[in-house]
Design a protein around this motif. Structure first.
Motif, PDB file in Angstrom:
ATOM      1  N   GLU A  89     -21.769 -18.861  10.023  1.00  0.00           N
ATOM      2  CA  GLU A  89     -23.319 -18.944   9.601  1.00  0.00           C
ATOM      3  C   GLU A  89     -22.914 -19.955  10.449  1.00  0.00           C
ATOM      4  N   LEU A  90     -24.681 -19.602  11.564  1.00  0.00           N
ATOM      5  CA  LEU A  90     -25.237 -20.560  12.633  1.00  0.00           C
ATOM      6  C   LEU A  90     -26.053 -21.424  12.257  1.00  0.00           C
ATOM      7  N   THR A  91     -25.723 -23.003  12.586  1.00  0.00           N
ATOM      8  CA  THR A  91     -26.150 -23.917  11.330  1.00  0.00           C
ATOM      9  C   THR A  91     -28.599 -23.963  11.521  1.00  0.00           C
ATOM     10  N   ALA A  92     -28.500 -23.417  12.261  1.00  0.00           N
ATOM     11  CA  ALA A  92     -29.968 -22.734  12.247  1.00  0.00           C
ATOM     12  C   ALA A  92     -30.250 -22.086  10.922  1.00  0.00           C
ATOM     13  N   ALA A 139     -25.122 -11.860  14.186  1.00  0.00           N
ATOM     14  CA  ALA A 139     -26.453 -11.137  13.758  1.00  0.00           C
ATOM     15  C   ALA A 139     -26.416 -11.541  12.566  1.00  0.00           C
ATOM     16  N   PHE A 140     -26.940 -10.458  11.733  1.00  0.00           N
ATOM     17  CA  PHE A 140     -27.278 -10.996  10.591  1.00  0.00           C
ATOM     18  C   PHE A 140     -26.366 -10.716   9.359  1.00  0.00           C
ATOM     19  N   ARG A 180     -31.425 -13.898   3.154  1.00  0.00           N
ATOM     20  CA  ARG A 180     -30.250 -13.478   4.532  1.00  0.00           C
ATOM     21  C   ARG A 180     -30.066 -14.688   5.625  1.00  0.00           C
ATOM     22  N   ALA A 181     -28.798 -14.406   5.840  1.00  0.00           N
ATOM     23  CA  ALA A 181     -27.647 -15.308   7.374  1.00  0.00           C
ATOM     24  C   ALA A 181     -27.444 -14.998   8.054  1.00  0.00           C
ATOM     25  N   ARG A 193     -17.575  -5.951  16.368  1.00  0.00           N
ATOM     26  CA  ARG A 193     -16.708  -4.548  15.108  1.00  0.00           C
ATOM     27  C   ARG A 193     -16.823  -5.072  13.615  1.00  0.00           C
ATOM     28  N   HIS A 194     -17.530  -6.828  13.641  1.00  0.00           N
ATOM     29  CA  HIS A 194     -16.929  -6.764  12.039  1.00  0.00           C
ATOM     30  C   HIS A 194     -18.748  -6.926  11.912  1.00  0.00           C
ATOM     31  N   ARG A 195     -19.489  -6.475  12.095  1.00  0.00           N
ATOM     32  CA  ARG A 195     -21.240  -6.302  12.380  1.00  0.00           C
ATOM     33  C   ARG A 195     -21.691  -5.507  10.684  1.00  0.00           C
ATOM     34  N   VAL A 196     -20.945  -4.429  10.138  1.00  0.00           N
ATOM     35  CA  VAL A 196     -20.613  -3.505   8.839  1.00  0.00           C
ATOM     36  C   VAL A 196     -20.399  -4.116   8.225  1.00  0.00           C
ATOM     37  N   CYS A 197     -21.079  -4.577   6.196  1.00  0.00           N
ATOM     38  CA  CYS A 197     -20.034  -5.219   5.487  1.00  0.00           C
ATOM     39  C   CYS A 197     -19.686  -4.215   5.036  1.00  0.00           C
TER      40      CYS A 197
END
Length: 153
Positions: A17-20, A120-121, A136-137, A144-148
Motif C-alpha cells: 500500500e502507498l503510505t498516503a 493502482a487502486f 479503496r486502497a 499484470r496484477h491490476r485485476v483481482c
C-alpha cells in the motif's frame, strides 16, 4: 463483518500500500478528513493536482523517522508492521531527514512511480476483508496484477 474492539482501533496497512493511502484510511478510521490528519506532519511540498484540484491517486508521501513514528502510533501498531507492508515507509528523502528539524514529523509528497513503481487502486472487497474498512486502497501494483483474481475486479 464482525470485528473485535481491538481491530476497530487499529488501521492495518496492506502489503504494497502507498503510505498516503494508509494515511487516508487512518483518517477515515478516526472519522476525520485526510487533510486534518496530514496536519500532524510538516509537509515540505504539496502533491501534484488534477485540473479539478484533487491530488491524484498515485500521490505518495515519504516520511522522516519522526513522521514514521507518528503514523505507527496512529495505526496503533509497532513501526515494524508498516515497515514490512509499505514500500515507501522506510525510504529516506534527504530534504526532510537531515538538518536541525530532523526530529520534527515531516512529510514530502512524491509521485508513486518515482518512489517504488506504478500504483493502482486495489480491490475494494479484498481491502474490506483484510482491514475491516470498506474503502479503496492504493497499492503498488505492476500492470499484470491490476485485476483481482478473487473478485474479477
Amino acid at each position: 463483518m464482525a470485528t473485535s474492539a481491538c481491530s476497530k482501533s487499529r488501521a492495518v496497512p496492506l502489503a504494497g500500500e502507498l503510505t498516503a493511502s494508509l494515511i487516508s484510511r487512518v483518517a477515515a478510521r478516526y472519522g476525520l478528513p485526510t487533510a486534518c490528519v496530514l496536519r500532524l506532519w510538516t509537509c515540505r511540498n504539496s502533491p501534484a493536482r488534477h485540473d479539478g484540484g484533487g491530488a491524484p491517486a498515485d500521490a505518495e508521501v515519504v516520511l522522516n523517522g519522526a513522521g514514521r513514528r507518528v503514523l505507527a502510533e496512529l495505526c496503533r501498531v509497532e513501526p515494524k508492521v508498516p515497515a514490512r507492508a509499505l514500500p515507501a515507509f522506510t525510504m529516506d528523502d534527504p530534504k526532510i531527514c537531515t538538518g536541525r528539524e530532523a526530529g520534527v514529523a515531516q512529510a514530502r509528497w512524491r509521485a508513486a512511480g518515482t518512489v517504488a513503481g506504478p500504483a493502482a487502486f486495489g480491490c475494494r472487497l479484498c481491502t474490506a476483508r483484510r482491514t475491516g474498512q470498506a474503502l479503496r486502497a492504493v497499492r503498488y501494483l505492476p500492470g499484470r496484477h491490476r485485476v483481482c483474481h478473487r473478485h474479477g475486479r
